[in-house]
Design an enzyme around this catalytic site. Structure first.
Site, PDB file in Angstrom:
ATOM      1  N   GLY A  67       0.845  -1.190   0.000  1.00 18.31           N
ATOM      2  CA  GLY A  67       0.000   0.000   0.000  1.00 18.31           C
ATOM      3  C   GLY A  67       0.877   1.235   0.000  1.00 18.31           C
ATOM      4  N   GLN A  86       2.577   9.995   2.046  1.00 22.69           N
ATOM      5  CA  GLN A  86       3.958   9.487   1.980  1.00 22.69           C
ATOM      6  C   GLN A  86       4.755  10.038   0.800  1.00 22.69           C
ATOM      7  OE1 GLN A  86       2.496   5.219   2.446  1.00 22.69           O
ATOM      8  NE2 GLN A  86       4.491   5.093   3.431  1.00 22.69           N
ATOM      9  N   CYS A 121       6.868  -0.154   7.275  1.00 26.48           N
ATOM     10  CA  CYS A 121       6.359   1.026   6.572  1.00 26.48           C
ATOM     11  C   CYS A 121       7.474   1.614   5.708  1.00 26.48           C
ATOM     12  CB  CYS A 121       5.887   2.066   7.579  1.00 26.48           C
ATOM     13  SG  CYS A 121       5.244   3.571   6.798  1.00 26.48           S
ATOM     14  N   LEU A 122       7.129   1.967   4.485  1.00 26.16           N
ATOM     15  CA  LEU A 122       8.119   2.547   3.573  1.00 26.16           C
ATOM     16  C   LEU A 122       8.651   3.876   4.107  1.00 26.16           C
ATOM     17  CD1 LEU A 122       6.242   1.748   0.240  1.00 26.16           C
ATOM     18  CD2 LEU A 122       8.264   0.567   1.132  1.00 26.16           C
ATOM     19  N   HIS A 162      -2.013   6.935   7.885  1.00 16.83           N
ATOM     20  CA  HIS A 162      -1.129   7.896   7.204  1.00 16.83           C
ATOM     21  C   HIS A 162      -1.890   9.180   6.859  1.00 16.83           C
ATOM     22  CE1 HIS A 162       2.743   5.986   6.616  1.00 16.83           C
ATOM     23  NE2 HIS A 162       2.210   4.878   6.101  1.00 16.83           N
ATOM     24  N   HIS A 213      -3.569   0.813   8.269  1.00 19.04           N
ATOM     25  CA  HIS A 213      -2.230   1.424   8.201  1.00 19.04           C
ATOM     26  C   HIS A 213      -2.240   2.640   7.258  1.00 19.04           C
ATOM     27  CE1 HIS A 213       2.347   0.904   7.924  1.00 19.04           C
ATOM     28  NE2 HIS A 213       2.086   1.706   6.908  1.00 19.04           N
ATOM     29  N   GLU A 214      -2.874   2.485   6.087  1.00 22.65           N
ATOM     30  CA  GLU A 214      -2.912   3.588   5.108  1.00 22.65           C
ATOM     31  C   GLU A 214      -3.818   4.712   5.587  1.00 22.65           C
ATOM     32  OE1 GLU A 214      -0.628   3.332   3.179  1.00 22.65           O
ATOM     33  OE2 GLU A 214      -0.329   1.169   3.115  1.00 22.65           O
TER      34      GLU A 214
HETATM   35  O1  GNR Z   1       4.512  -2.633   2.272  1.00 18.43           O
HETATM   36  C1  GNR Z   1       3.978  -2.543   3.369  1.00 18.43           C
HETATM   37  N1  GNR Z   1       3.797  -3.668   4.101  1.00 18.43           N
HETATM   38  C2  GNR Z   1       3.046  -3.720   5.273  1.00 18.43           C
HETATM   39  C3  GNR Z   1       3.146  -4.845   6.077  1.00 18.43           C
HETATM   40  C4  GNR Z   1       2.420  -4.954   7.243  1.00 18.43           C
HETATM   41  C5  GNR Z   1       1.546  -3.942   7.592  1.00 18.43           C
HETATM   42  C6  GNR Z   1       1.442  -2.807   6.815  1.00 18.43           C
HETATM   43  C7  GNR Z   1       2.179  -2.697   5.654  1.00 18.43           C
HETATM   44  S1  GNR Z   1       2.011  -1.274   4.646  1.00 18.43           S
HETATM   45  C8  GNR Z   1       3.617  -1.210   3.913  1.00 18.43           C
HETATM   46  C9  GNR Z   1       3.696  -0.103   2.874  1.00 18.43           C
HETATM   47  C10 GNR Z   1       3.470   1.234   3.534  1.00 18.43           C
HETATM   48  O2  GNR Z   1       4.277   1.794   4.244  1.00 18.43           O
HETATM   49  N2  GNR Z   1       2.293   1.786   3.370  1.00 18.43           N
HETATM   50  O3  GNR Z   1       1.984   2.936   3.981  1.00 18.43           O
HETATM   51 NI    NI Z   2       3.241   3.031   5.746  1.00 18.16          NI
END
Ligand code: GNR
Ligand code: NI
Length: 171
Positions: free
Chosen positions: A46, A51, A97-98, A143, A139-140
């Site tokens: 995601g 981001q 998270c990236l 953000h 998670h998204e």
């Molecule tokens: O690539 C991603 N893997 C992930 C693994 C476990 C829980 C959440 C994620 S999201 C992350 C990419 C990202 O930072 N999205 O905001």
């Molecule tokens: Ni993330």
């Protein structure tokens, strides 16, 4: 198509509450395409607009694609103006998270949810999700509210991690 630069902690932009998308034009289409391309390139499951420095309530996701499987098909979903309207259960997996490179931690979240969102045609959808997709959506969505997964850690652990990440960032 273009790859975008991903902001990393402690960039202040990551703390912003993103603004609703009101204009559904070609520029938005290009942004969604560039975000999807960037997500697959990293790779990530995601990517939220926050981001990549875009102040918009929008994310892309594809929790099914496996870049190590040549048979795997890309099915990117663009989620615009998301609202989590129902949640149930509890689940925790190790998240990454990236925007928080080289750190992973378990985060407690809802196991199932219903997501209301708009697509590129402004059509409203309701999607029931569970498993990895439910985690990714939360998670998204975080953000877009200026929140990172490390903000869910207990205060002491969170402090330790933040200090370590800040030191890494200055190197
Ligand atoms: O690539 C991603 N893997 C992930 C693994 C476990 C829980 C959440 C994620 S999201 C992350 C990419 C990202 O930072 N999205 O905001
Ligand atoms: Ni993330």
């Amino acid at each position: 198509m273009a790859l975008m630069k991903i902001l990393t902690y402690p960039d202040a932009f990551l703390k912003k509450t993103a603004k609703p998308v009101t204009v559904f034009d070609d520029a938005l289409k290009t942004l969604v395409q560039d975000m999807a391309e960037t997500m697959y390139e990293e790779p990530g499951i995601g990517l939220a607009a926050t981001q990549v420095g875009e102040d918009k309530r929008l994310f892309v996701m594809d929790v099914f694609y496996n870049n190590e499987d040549p048979e795997s098909k890309k099915t990117p979903v663009a989620v615009i103006n998301p609202e989590i309207i129902e949640t149930s259960g509890e689940s925790s997996i190790e998240e990454g998270c990236l925007s928080v490179p080289e750190f992973r931690a378990e985060v407690k979240r809802s196991a199932e949810l219903v997501l209301r969102f708009q697509d590129m045609e402004q059509e409203i959808h309701e999607l029931r999700a569970e498993g990895l997709m439910a985690i990714c959506i939360q998670h998204e969505n975080d953000h877009l509210n200026g929140k990172l997964f490390i903000d869910h850690l207990p205060p002491l652990k969170r402090r330790m991690v933040q200090n370590k990440l800040k030191k890494q960032a200055t190197k």
